[in-house]
Design an enzyme around this catalytic site. Structure first.
Site, PDB file in Angstrom:
ATOM      1  N   HIS A 164       0.809  -1.228   0.000  1.00  0.00           N
ATOM      2  CA  HIS A 164       0.000   0.000   0.000  1.00  0.00           C
ATOM      3  C   HIS A 164       0.837   1.271   0.000  1.00  0.00           C
ATOM      4  O   HIS A 164       0.306   2.356  -0.165  1.00  0.00           O
ATOM      5  CB  HIS A 164      -0.954   0.001   1.196  1.00  0.00           C
ATOM      6  N   ASP A 371       3.159   9.547  -1.009  1.00  0.00           N
ATOM      7  CA  ASP A 371       2.021   8.764  -0.541  1.00  0.00           C
ATOM      8  C   ASP A 371       1.799   7.622  -1.532  1.00  0.00           C
ATOM      9  O   ASP A 371       1.804   7.860  -2.742  1.00  0.00           O
ATOM     10  CB  ASP A 371       0.769   9.663  -0.499  1.00  0.00           C
TER      11      ASP A 371
END
Ligand code: ADQ
Length: 727
Positions: A164, A371
């Protein structure tokens, strides 16, 4: 029904202790939020840490019962392991390194050992719960060793892994002392997924450079199996956010906020408190914006919603202080009586409050320094059902690759963010709607369910591919049959490639030389007058002569340009011209100049550009460019370009191994024919064979060969068996 086992560090439920009582609560985080809707619709079990120590879990049987009733299976961890593994290796080593903060990364042997221990504890629990048909889907950086540990326990299992967070470039990843173990851990999975193609590329690059495995089109040929890697940008539960504005609870909350905000325009940011999210930089940019645009004073409010995270880690405590200080500074500097420019909320908000904030915010300011994806950007866009609202998004968030209609900024550029804010607050409504509609269409289509389904589909198709390869594998039984067919035959022909087939492919010439054992084996094969052995190679004739000239074998050099019958001399198949070399040589020379370590080999009827000594990634890139360039140049020269292991070879079209093989095949009435080869130049040989022949590809991958063997040592042990030795 096939079950899905989701494995992640945390369960989607958390057990928390309050005033001595234990409570079960929904946990925060992109993964839990994103997967929970999908998870409920399937027959799934979630395995993870429940957030409390081992002792408590044992004592509180009703809590465990509650978890099990929610299909959650807890892994219990000791307090020490949680400290060194979660707060240590995960959050003080991997998290900073993978988010391009190498100076924050701590390399501690104790952390690493805890990481190994916890991954092993997870492997034991998963192996206990798993049934043969289950799909096991492991999530995130906390469990990167788990795929391999599971593969050792459950060799046949279907295992997917999804990261992730970003996978960093090779230059960053190589800093990790345990980089090889991490890669090997991940390669225990059948499919390794990332949010973007960039992360996938970085991972494949590291696998290639550090482990030396061949990588092509997202497919890794690992030691004994094929593993795939691909990008799956995680989506959100689109319906949940797009219908939120109609929810009475959300509307009530929105009204409540409105009363307090008055007529001010609202800028909103939502994140966990983390240094990767660029919160201090964002606050400073907001201050620059107010300096440059005094007309917005008292007209705009910045709601900074921050959810507490990793509160036990020192760097996060420092960040909290820094953010607190900056908020105070900005409010002190720009605020007036009755107007506080920054509203700072440091807490987790329930869904209806979060949705109310998304729906009333005129601008979402999402500026992470790095991110993996960033779901907030997607959630905000999905909530804007009337199409009004502007998203400002950092280019270093994975989601920027899908949300190109947002105002894209560099999170370190305060002036650019300040300008983006002014532009966003003044953007005509029509433009806002146009931009949002395009993004919404995409988000609705590629939602979290589609994301999960695509991952699982690709995982199952990878498994199918592996099975097809396994079916082609020449079993022990078949090897015995082959050996006995050979021994009973009256006229046997063996067509053998050399590099990559009888010896492992080696970039170092000295290592590629045949050893005494192999030469003895070939000699034994040729002892029988009923057997004819032909070595069909891409190597030049002088090398083959030097290595095999003393054996009673046929030889084919340069992919068929030269042949030598047993006991005869070297001959070319036909008169070939080599004038074309004058045109092609200078092209290869310019590639040598641009690719340090590469060199040209001139064979009688071909030119070869070798890049085995060059940097592997650069070599492959240049090889692609060279092939493109050559295909234009050679269009009318009756030439062909062959791509081998770390080589690009140009030769006459009329030359190929199959054509050479036919000289032997058509000569006699053979009752046993065997061909073994490893790369695509051997495919011509396979295609030239009669249908009754045995054909074997060494390695994985598509082939015209009927069977496969995993390595050169398996191929030589088969030959040994044929002459009556042990396999
Ligand atoms: P996170 O770093 O947690 O996730 P993000 O993708 O933005 O980052 O997800 C945060 C989630 O928490 C969102 O669903 C958001 O709604 C919720 N949230 C945040 N602050 C909140 C608050 N104050 N109150 C309530 N809810 C709040 C990691 C990676 C990301 C990746 C996700 C999913 O770091 O890059 O996008 O996993 O893969």
């Amino acid at each position: 029904m096939q079950r899905l086992l989701i494995v992640s560090n945390r369960l989607p439920l958390t057990i928390q202790e309050r005033k001595g009582d234990l409570h079960v609560e929904l946990s925060v985080g992109g993964l839990a939020t994103g997967l929970s809707s999908w998870y409920k619709s399937c027959h799934s079990i979630w395995i993870g840490w429940a957030g409390i120590g081992r002792k408590k879990i044992k004592e509180e049987t009703d809590i465990v019962a509650r978890l099990l009733s929610e299909n959650c299976y807890p892994v219990s961890l000791s307090q020490y392991n949680v400290e060194a593994y979660y707060h240590g290796f995960c959050n003080r080593t991997i998290w900073p390194l993978f988010h391009y903060f190498p100076l924050y990364a701590e390399y501690s042997e104790d952390f690493w050992q805890a990481y190994e221990r916890v991954n092993t504890a997870f492997a034991n629990v998963v192996a206990e719960v798993a049934k043969p048909n289950d799909i096991i889907w492991i999530h995130d950086y906390h469990l990167m060793l788990l795929p391999k540990l599971l593969r050792e326990r459950l060799p046949k299992a279907t295992v997917g892994f999804f990261l992730h967070i970003p996978f960093p470039s090779f230059e960053i990843f190589r800093l990790l002392p345990w980089r090889k173990q991490i890669l090997e851990g991940l390669l225990g999975a059948d499919l390794v997924g990332f949010h973007t193609y960039d992360y996938t590329g970085h991972f494949l690059d590291s696998v290639h450079r550090l482990l030396g495995y061949e990588v092509a089109m997202g497919q890794i040929t690992a030691a004994d199996r094929v593993v795939r890697s691909d990008a799956f940008p995680m989506g959100i539960n689109y319906e949940q956010f797009s219908s939120a504005a109609q929810d009475p609870k959300v509307q009530k909350e929105r009204k409540r906020f409105h009363k307090k905000l008055g007529d001010c325009q609202v800028i909103l940011s939502v994140d966990r408190l983390d240094y990767t999210k660029g919160i201090p930089q964002r606050l400073r940019a907001f201050s620059v914006f107010l300096n440059r645009n005094p007309k917005f004073k008292r007209k705009v409010i910045f709601i900074l919603l921050v959810v507490p995270s990793r509160t036990g880690v020192e760097r996060y405590m420092q960040l909290k202080k820094q953010v607190d200080g900056l908020v105070g500074e900005i409010n002190g500097k720009h605020g007036t009586i009755g107007w506080m420019p920054v509203w700072y909320l440091y807490r987790f908000l329930p869904f209806h409050s979060l949705a109310a904030l998304y729906s009333l915010a005129d601008v979402a300011l999402v500026t992470p320094l790095r991110d993996g994806m960033n779901l907030v950007a997607k959630e905000y866009t999905a909530t804007k059902t009337d199409g009004k609202g502007v998203l400002i998004l950092s280019e270093t968030a994975g989601s920027a690759q899908e949300l190109g209609e947002a105002i894209i900024i560099n999170a370190n550029n305060q002036e650019e963010i300040a300008q983006a804010l002014a532009k966003a607050l003044e953007m005509p409504e029509q433009e806002q709607i146009e931009r949002n509609r395009i993004m919404q269409k995409r988000l609705r289509r590629y939602n979290v369910v589609r994301w999960a389904n695509e991952f699982v589909d690709k995982l199952l198709s990878t498994k199918k591919l592996q099975r097809e390869m396994e079916e082609k594998a020449l079993t022990y039984e078949m090897q015995r049959k082959l050996a006995s067919d050979f021994q009973e035959s009256d006229k046997a022909l063996l067509l053998l490639d050399y590099d990559g087939t009888l010896v492992p492919f080696s970039p170092k010439p000295a290592e590629a030389m045949p050893g005494a054992k192999l030469l003895r084996l070939l000699e034994r094969l040729t002892k029988n007058p009923r057997t004819e052995v032909v070595l069909i190679s891409g190597r030049d004739k002088d090398t083959l002569e030097k290595w095999f000239g003393g054996l009673n074998v046929g030889l084919v050099a340069e992919h068929g340009a030269w042949i030598k019958e047993k006991g005869g001399g070297w001959e070319t198949i036909e008169t070939l011209t080599s004038e074309w070399k004058e045109e092609v040589y200078p092209i290869l020379e310019s590639w040598v100049d641009r690719t340090p370590g590469s060199f040209i080999e001139e064979k009688e009827f071909s030119l070869v550009w070798h890049y085995r000594k060059a940097d592997p990634s650069l070599g492959e890139l240049r090889a692609r460019e060279l092939i493109n360039n050559l295909s234009n140049t050679i269009a009318n020269l009756n030439l062909q370009v062959l791509e081998g292991s770390k080589v690009v070879e140009v030769k006459n079209t009329d030359i190929n191994k199959g054509r050479a093989a036919l000289i032997w095949i058509s000569r006699e009435k053979w009752d046993f024919v065997l061909a073994i080869g490893d790369d695509w130049t051997d495919e011509d040989t396979f295609k030239a064979l009669p249908s009754t022949a045995w054909s074997i590809k060494v390695g994985f991958g598509a082939s015209a060969a009927r069977f496969s063997l995993s390595s050169p040592s398996k191929a030589t042990s088969l030959l040994r068996k044929m002459v009556g030795g042990k396999m």
